[in-house]
Design a protein around this motif. Structure first.
Motif, PDB file in Angstrom:
ATOM      1  N   UNK A 239     -17.017   7.758   5.565  1.00  9.86           N
ATOM      2  CA  UNK A 239     -16.403   7.576   6.875  1.00  9.86           C
ATOM      3  C   UNK A 239     -14.916   7.291   6.697  1.00  9.86           C
ATOM      4  N   UNK A 240     -14.094   7.726   7.648  1.00 11.78           N
ATOM      5  CA  UNK A 240     -12.657   7.468   7.509  1.00 11.78           C
ATOM      6  C   UNK A 240     -12.340   5.988   7.727  1.00 11.78           C
ATOM      7  N   UNK A 241     -11.469   5.469   6.897  1.00 13.09           N
ATOM      8  CA  UNK A 241     -10.984   4.095   7.015  1.00 13.09           C
ATOM      9  C   UNK A 241      -9.646   4.045   6.289  1.00 13.09           C
ATOM     10  N   UNK A 242      -8.968   2.921   6.383  1.00 14.65           N
ATOM     11  CA  UNK A 242      -7.705   2.773   5.655  1.00 14.65           C
ATOM     12  C   UNK A 242      -7.933   3.014   4.163  1.00 14.65           C
ATOM     13  N   UNK A 243      -9.020   2.476   3.632  1.00 13.01           N
ATOM     14  CA  UNK A 243      -9.288   2.592   2.194  1.00 13.01           C
ATOM     15  C   UNK A 243      -9.623   4.024   1.794  1.00 13.01           C
ATOM     16  N   UNK A 244     -10.524   4.694   2.566  1.00 12.90           N
ATOM     17  CA  UNK A 244     -10.968   6.029   2.154  1.00 12.90           C
ATOM     18  C   UNK A 244      -9.910   7.100   2.376  1.00 12.90           C
ATOM     19  N   UNK A 245      -9.054   6.901   3.363  1.00 12.12           N
ATOM     20  CA  UNK A 245      -7.939   7.846   3.556  1.00 12.12           C
ATOM     21  C   UNK A 245      -6.915   7.662   2.441  1.00 12.12           C
ATOM     22  N   UNK A 246      -6.627   6.403   2.138  1.00  7.88           N
ATOM     23  CA  UNK A 246      -5.601   6.106   1.133  1.00  7.88           C
ATOM     24  C   UNK A 246      -6.037   6.548  -0.260  1.00  7.88           C
ATOM     25  N   UNK A 247      -7.335   6.361  -0.588  1.00  2.84           N
ATOM     26  CA  UNK A 247      -7.770   6.710  -1.949  1.00  2.84           C
ATOM     27  C   UNK A 247      -8.239   8.161  -2.083  1.00  2.84           C
ATOM     28  N   UNK A 248      -8.207   8.907  -0.971  1.00  2.00           N
ATOM     29  CA  UNK A 248      -8.494  10.334  -1.025  1.00  2.00           C
ATOM     30  C   UNK A 248      -9.958  10.713  -0.969  1.00  2.00           C
ATOM     31  N   UNK A 249     -10.868   9.742  -0.831  1.00  2.00           N
ATOM     32  CA  UNK A 249     -12.296  10.084  -0.807  1.00  2.00           C
ATOM     33  C   UNK A 249     -12.734  10.683   0.531  1.00  2.00           C
ATOM     34  N   UNK A 250     -11.962  10.398   1.596  1.00  2.00           N
ATOM     35  CA  UNK A 250     -12.284  11.023   2.878  1.00  2.00           C
ATOM     36  C   UNK A 250     -11.617  12.394   2.910  1.00  2.00           C
ATOM     37  N   UNK A 251     -12.257  13.318   2.256  1.00  2.00           N
ATOM     38  CA  UNK A 251     -11.713  14.671   2.075  1.00  2.00           C
ATOM     39  C   UNK A 251     -12.668  15.687   2.708  1.00  2.00           C
ATOM     40  N   UNK A 252     -12.143  16.723   3.378  1.00  2.00           N
ATOM     41  CA  UNK A 252     -10.737  17.139   3.453  1.00  2.00           C
ATOM     42  C   UNK A 252     -10.042  16.713   4.750  1.00  2.00           C
TER      43      UNK A 252
END
Length: 314
Positions: A239-252
């Motif tokens: 799921x998108x969050x500050x952490x997953x957007x910043x670390x690139x795991x919320x792709x693409x």
């Protein structure tokens, strides 16, 4: 004696006026108007910056329109705005129009954002999507063909899918279609579209069989009305969050956000001051409005680029 008193009184009056007309930090007080338009996604960041800027330069008027990234670039390319908010990079055809009109510019990254995929809170069947499933729903060939939830997964309801998304002038729409469908601006046309994300929130929150997308920040403002759905990145559901957007795991479905500055505008000291202020405060203010700040070294690079751009266009 009266003469001395009058002189002292005049000096004190002038001193008071001088301090009143200076902004914080004893810098020069400025006036004028700064015109900004473009992305609804970038709007909350720019508006937050403008609010803070008004505290230090109250005589500078900052106006911010929301006509979508494409609409903003149309105005920018005609020289109608000083700054353009954009949730995608400028396109080749927009670059060409800028050149035709002798509009030179600088692209600056200001924050990161994730695209949120959303359903109504009464939707109890969707726990995640793959990119392939989202493509099956949104690609042009789906129009008139993929109409019900159980066409995506057989165990889902035999009910119509009601789609909501940003309008075709939106950079969010461009980014989503490129990331999901594989071609920017390519999608089915039978969905409820709006450049106003609040309209999309209302639509999804009032429709049990709805599915939509828009910037993560608008979900953050409306968590009680919407359900956020995770997307499979090829390895896991995220799921998108500050952490997953910043670390690139919320792709693409993660992306940078931009402002573009007109070279003619940097001849105006209020514009230079505003952009410097923007780059100085964007990290903190982006977090406040639900976005993800750039690394500090990235802001430093943007500041240096802008400094050189100003020097080259004075």
């Amino acid at each position: 004696m009266k003469k001395v008193v009058c002189i002292l009184s005049l000096a004190l009056t002038l001193g008071a006026c001088g301090s009143k007309n200076e902004k914080k930090g004893d810098a020069q007080a400025l006036n004028g108007t700064i015109k900004i338009d473009g992305s609804s996604t970038v709007f909350p960041v720019s508006e937050a910056v403008a609010e803070e800027f008004r505290n230090v330069q109250p005589d500078v008027k900052v106006t911010i329109g929301v006509s979508g990234t494409g609409g903003g670039f149309q105005k920018f390319s005609r020289g109608e705005t000083n700054i353009s908010n954009a949730s995608r990079p400028i396109k080749d055809k927009e670059i060409a129009i800028c050149k035709e009109n002798n509009i030179n510019y600088l692209e600056l990254e200001v924050a990161y954002d994730g695209l949120a995929v959303l359903v109504n809170p009464e939707n109890t069947w969707v726990d995640s999507f793959t990119i392939e499933e989202l493509k099956k729903i949104w690609e042009p060939a789906a129009q008139g063909t993929i109409m019900k939830w159980n066409q995506i997964r057989p165990e889902w309801p035999d009910e119509e899918i009601h789609l909501y998304g940003p309008g075709v002038a939106s950079g969010t729409y461009d980014y989503f279609t490129e990331a999901v469908v594989g071609k920017s601006g390519s999608s089915r046309g039978d969905f409820t579209a709006s450049e106003d994300d609040h309209v999309l929130v209302q639509g999804i929150s009032g429709d049990k069989y709805s599915l939509g997308f828009f910037g993560l920040a608008y979900y953050s403002e409306n968590k009680d009305k919407l359900s956020l759905i995770g997307v499979h990145n090829g390895t896991e559901v995220v799921k998108p969050s500050i952490e997953t957007v910043k670390n690139g795991t919320y792709s693409p479905l993660s992306r940078p956000l931009f402002v573009y500055v007109n070279s003619t505008s940097v001849k105006s000291p209020e514009v230079v001051e505003f952009v410097n202020f923007y780059l100085e405060t964007a990290g903190e203010l982006a977090t406040d409005v639900g976005y993800i700040p750039l690394p500090e070294e990235k802001y430093t690079q943007q500041k240096e680029s802008f400094k050189s751009f100003v020097a080259d266009n004075q």
